[in-house]
Design a protein around this motif. Sequence first.
Motif, PDB file in Angstrom:
ATOM      1  N   ILE A   1       0.824  -1.213   0.000  1.00 46.69           N
ATOM      2  CA  ILE A   1       0.000   0.000   0.000  1.00 46.69           C
ATOM      3  C   ILE A   1       0.857   1.260   0.000  1.00 46.69           C
ATOM      4  O   ILE A   1       0.459   2.286  -0.569  1.00 46.69           O
ATOM      5  N   LEU A   2       2.038   1.205   0.615  1.00 42.59           N
ATOM      6  CA  LEU A   2       2.883   2.401   0.635  1.00 42.59           C
ATOM      7  C   LEU A   2       3.432   2.702  -0.749  1.00 42.59           C
ATOM      8  O   LEU A   2       3.547   3.870  -1.139  1.00 42.59           O
ATOM      9  N   LYS A   3       3.771   1.671  -1.503  1.00 45.66           N
ATOM     10  CA  LYS A   3       4.246   1.918  -2.873  1.00 45.66           C
ATOM     11  C   LYS A   3       3.125   2.459  -3.753  1.00 45.66           C
ATOM     12  O   LYS A   3       3.370   3.223  -4.686  1.00 45.66           O
TER      13      LYS A   3
ATOM     14  N   SER B   1       9.957   1.614   0.349  1.00 45.31           N
ATOM     15  CA  SER B   1       8.535   1.783   0.626  1.00 45.31           C
ATOM     16  C   SER B   1       8.229   2.972   1.528  1.00 45.31           C
ATOM     17  O   SER B   1       7.071   3.234   1.825  1.00 45.31           O
ATOM     18  N   GLY B   2       9.246   3.697   1.998  1.00 45.50           N
ATOM     19  CA  GLY B   2       8.994   4.861   2.830  1.00 45.50           C
ATOM     20  C   GLY B   2       8.314   5.962   2.038  1.00 45.50           C
ATOM     21  O   GLY B   2       8.442   6.047   0.819  1.00 45.50           O
ATOM     22  N   ILE B   3       7.560   6.812   2.735  1.00 44.74           N
ATOM     23  CA  ILE B   3       6.887   7.919   2.059  1.00 44.74           C
ATOM     24  C   ILE B   3       7.358   9.245   2.643  1.00 44.74           C
ATOM     25  O   ILE B   3       7.599   9.374   3.850  1.00 44.74           O
TER      26      ILE B   3
ATOM     27  N   ASN C   1       8.157   2.031  12.703  1.00 53.04           N
ATOM     28  CA  ASN C   1       8.985   1.609  11.574  1.00 53.04           C
ATOM     29  C   ASN C   1       8.083   0.895  10.571  1.00 53.04           C
ATOM     30  O   ASN C   1       7.517  -0.162  10.874  1.00 53.04           O
ATOM     31  N   SER C   2       7.945   1.473   9.394  1.00 60.67           N
ATOM     32  CA  SER C   2       6.957   0.972   8.427  1.00 60.67           C
ATOM     33  C   SER C   2       7.557   0.060   7.369  1.00 60.67           C
ATOM     34  O   SER C   2       6.859  -0.315   6.434  1.00 60.67           O
ATOM     35  N   GLY C   3       8.845  -0.303   7.499  1.00 60.45           N
ATOM     36  CA  GLY C   3       9.480  -1.061   6.423  1.00 60.45           C
ATOM     37  C   GLY C   3      10.057  -2.394   6.843  1.00 60.45           C
ATOM     38  O   GLY C   3      10.581  -2.556   7.947  1.00 60.45           O
ATOM     39  N   HIS C   4       9.928  -3.372   5.941  1.00 58.19           N
ATOM     40  CA  HIS C   4      10.645  -4.649   6.024  1.00 58.19           C
ATOM     41  C   HIS C   4      11.817  -4.608   5.049  1.00 58.19           C
ATOM     42  O   HIS C   4      11.840  -3.805   4.114  1.00 58.19           O
ATOM     43  N   LEU C   5      12.760  -5.502   5.231  1.00 59.59           N
ATOM     44  CA  LEU C   5      13.906  -5.662   4.335  1.00 59.59           C
ATOM     45  C   LEU C   5      14.605  -4.321   4.128  1.00 59.59           C
ATOM     46  O   LEU C   5      14.815  -3.855   3.015  1.00 59.59           O
ATOM     47  N   PHE C   6      14.910  -3.641   5.253  1.00 56.66           N
ATOM     48  CA  PHE C   6      15.604  -2.344   5.230  1.00 56.66           C
ATOM     49  C   PHE C   6      14.828  -1.299   4.424  1.00 56.66           C
ATOM     50  O   PHE C   6      15.403  -0.413   3.806  1.00 56.66           O
ATOM     51  N   GLY C   7      13.481  -1.434   4.431  1.00 59.06           N
ATOM     52  CA  GLY C   7      12.634  -0.437   3.797  1.00 59.06           C
ATOM     53  C   GLY C   7      12.128  -0.783   2.415  1.00 59.06           C
ATOM     54  O   GLY C   7      11.370  -0.009   1.833  1.00 59.06           O
TER      55      GLY C   7
ATOM     56  N   PHE D   1      10.056  -3.224   1.550  1.00 55.07           N
ATOM     57  CA  PHE D   1       8.654  -3.633   1.613  1.00 55.07           C
ATOM     58  C   PHE D   1       8.039  -3.023   2.863  1.00 55.07           C
ATOM     59  O   PHE D   1       8.714  -2.843   3.878  1.00 55.07           O
ATOM     60  N   SER D   2       6.745  -2.724   2.808  1.00 52.78           N
ATOM     61  CA  SER D   2       6.082  -2.166   3.983  1.00 52.78           C
ATOM     62  C   SER D   2       5.647  -3.285   4.909  1.00 52.78           C
ATOM     63  O   SER D   2       5.566  -4.461   4.520  1.00 52.78           O
TER      64      SER D   2
END
Length: 788
Positions: free
Chosen positions: A148-150, A166-168, A189-195, A197-198
């Motif tokens: 959803i973030l992307k 995926s950060g906004i 923190n909204s990211g997986h895999l160092f950002g 994926f959300s």
Amino acid sequence: MRQLTILACLCFLPCLAAQLAAQIKYTLNGYIKDSLSGETLIGASISFEEGRKGVNANRYGFYSITLAAGEYQAVCSFIGYESKVFTIRVDSTRSLDILLSPLTTSMNNVTVIGKKKEDHLKTAQMGKIDLDMNAVKTLPVLLGETDILKTLQLMPGVRNAGEGNSGIYVRGGGPDQNLILLDEAVVYNSGHLFGFFSVFNSDAIKSVSLIKGGMPAQYGGRLSSVLDIAMKEGNLNKTEIDAGIGLIASRFTIQGPIKKQKASYMLSARRTYVDQLIKPFVSKQNSSYGSGYYFYDLNAKMNYIFSPRDRLYLSGYLGRDVFEYKNSRRSFSLRVPWGNATATARLNHVFSRKLFANLTLLYNDYKFSFDGGQNNFNLKLSSGIQDYAAKTDFDWYASTAHKVRFGAQYTYHTFRPNVASGSQDTTEFTPNNSVTKHAKEYAAYIQDDWDISKLLKLNVGVRYSVFHQVGPYTAYNRDADGNKLDSVQYGSGKLVKGYGGLEPRATLRFMLNNNSSVKLAVTRNLQYIHLVTNAGTTLPTDLWVPSTLHVKPQIGWQYAAGYFRNFNNNMFETSLELYYKTMQNQIEYREGYTPSLTDPEQEFVFGKGWSYGSELFVRKVKGRLTGWVGYTLSYSWRRFPDLNYGNKYPSKYDRRHDLSVVGMYELTKKWKLSSIFVYGSGNAMSLPERFYFINNVLTQQYSTINAYRAAAYHRLDFAATYTPVPKRKHKYTSSWVFSIYNVYSRANPYFYYYDQSGSISLNGRVVIKAKKVSLFPIIPAVTWNVHW
């Protein structure tokens, strides 16, 4: 004469009775729900008198409207659902629940982004984006993972941090200036895999709303935006199962009634499995055997309806990333886990047909840890933030012209920026290096959504917030070199430093005609907690710090104006928004900073920022072809007395041009196609401008801050969704999503570095070349989804 008078009275008596009846008013209230699952529909609208009177359901699907006695044609609508048109006679005060049916046959009349075809024209709200989760799942994404973030990054005014991230970053603000809520609990923190994926599993998500301008008074604590995400409540009527297998992760969701029409549950899980797939192919004799990376998410929710007036919701989220590296040859091991945990308990109560209340208890915890060792030496590092909160909100439907919302909130924060310990053989090292800080945050607000006239509508509110840093805490007085001179100790709960202030908010809408409107908005926001980063993305090592004796709260003013217009019988929706934002008390690390275990406050410098720009949005919401075009022209600046010689410089979130083109086409009942093209100016960055040798050591002299830009970013993605239509009806349905990320394999820059060849001592010649590192070439992916 008397007879004529009596006759005249008898003739006018029906007219008088009709007029008196029209003055009598009654209240209708209830819930707007999904006809299949029984879930409430957040923000669904119901209107009367051809849209002249109406109301939107609140975040729990509750609505209330007061109308004069009479007969009305009502229209109830919501994104992704068939509009319901019905005639109702209002002759008494009563409850009326409304059921809407999901659109299942085609997407021909689905609004892809937004709630109702005229909402963006008529509401006193600016810069709000609502996502349709069904449409989100059809868009092409990196490695087939719906995000959803992307999707939000494709909206004007919202940009990403770089390739695949995926950060906004909203309207020139930083990552910490976005309030991200999951069932009202803050996600730090909204990211997986160092950002890349959300943390949000789309199968568990019910609704997504982003507000980037004209923030309502009920939200606070951030300068730039609010991302409000609600989890599914669970089907009240029957059990449903959704599952999916992708290139790197699998998902499983189950929901259903605990007691039909009374209680329901939802459980959802997601995990990557690349580590498990690779493991059998790695020899146990390999020195790196046991190394790997994975992440997982768990979402859970249940609700219970005690009565038509009372309902309980319980929900929670747990997400973890785990990176492990082992090298048996060097007797080295490393384990780095990090992630969020949230819990929410909410109790709804309807005090009267016009007054709805909600009480919420919240818990959230973000942790990062590092555990590494070699031979007999072991080192542990950790940081995090933990919150306990309580809040209450009231919706008062005072009249057709006034919808009033008010409430209050309390949060207790615990910040642990850096904690370290270690061991050598049997010796334990537990230095007193913890700089744990505690704070209490209070807020109260009131706002009124006021229909002044048919043409004029005003949403006005005010929020008052207070932030107290409290003990236990030790404050040190230091000399010019940072050496401790003396200290002041504060006991548990004792006030160390307090901040507070008013946060007025207002949005005005003026209807030019039935197809166009103009809106103006102004907001003031205070932000008391800050994310301090030494990188361009939200990494797990970034630190959240509170406002303290030495760190002041951020203060932001945002001014916005917009023109909104629909064309061709509401087939096309367009908007042009302008904004200007100021930001005081911005935080950066000082020049030459290197990470350490000392209190990070000693390394901060403070300045100001400002941003401005324009956002153009055109979308097509009807027909077999739907989609949108978004373009942003923006500027984002910073000025710090202690950085860049006091001169202004572009912030790392500055992007001059940003373009997104999104299309979705229903080819047949079985096939749906979608495509995305994005273009953006390169990220601002600092680069070495001169190289010279000192004692045969190559030394670099950098440019001023962000004096250069990376190459422009652009990419084309494509996806095709195939949904088989069986000849016989089955208990399950399935679909295949075939996607291609970066169709023409554009080598977009991730970062630059300088490569050195040659030697001064050997041949007296050194060649230095700048090189670009790119991450993702063309990547095909396949995802299989199934629903029971």
